[in-house]
Design a protein around this motif. Sequence first.
Motif, mmCIF file in Angstrom:
data_model
loop_
_atom_site.group_PDB
_atom_site.id
_atom_site.type_symbol
_atom_site.label_atom_id
_atom_site.label_comp_id
_atom_site.label_asym_id
_atom_site.label_seq_id
_atom_site.Cartn_x
_atom_site.Cartn_y
_atom_site.Cartn_z
ATOM 1 N N SER A 299 41.189 46.065 42.556
ATOM 2 C CA SER A 299 41.585 47.628 42.760
ATOM 3 C C SER A 299 41.803 48.186 41.569
ATOM 4 O O SER A 299 41.554 49.369 41.167
ATOM 5 N N CYS A 300 43.048 47.726 41.216
ATOM 6 C CA CYS A 300 43.697 48.520 39.898
ATOM 7 C C CYS A 300 42.905 48.488 38.746
ATOM 8 O O CYS A 300 42.567 49.413 38.057
ATOM 9 N N SER B 165 41.455 51.775 37.111
ATOM 10 C CA SER B 165 41.627 51.992 35.374
ATOM 11 C C SER B 165 40.337 52.215 34.753
ATOM 12 O O SER B 165 40.347 53.180 33.886
#
Length: 70
Positions: free
Chosen positions: A27-28, A32
Amino acid sequence: TSKNTTIPVNVGLVLDINGEDGKIALSCINMSLSDFYNSNSHYKTRLLLNTRDSKGDVVAAAAAEILIDQ
């Protein structure tokens, strides 16, 4: 080459997708990449994630990496 043409760059990513850490990491990374390209639309390259599940097993992760490299 037109101004809107992008260049895909394949990137291998091996995570334990069913584990909490793997879900958070994926998810990160996706957020990003989205934030980066929204702020830097002039970049022509686009990272394309080729995600494989390690299934919590380092041997499976190594095998998945070999498949990504092929």
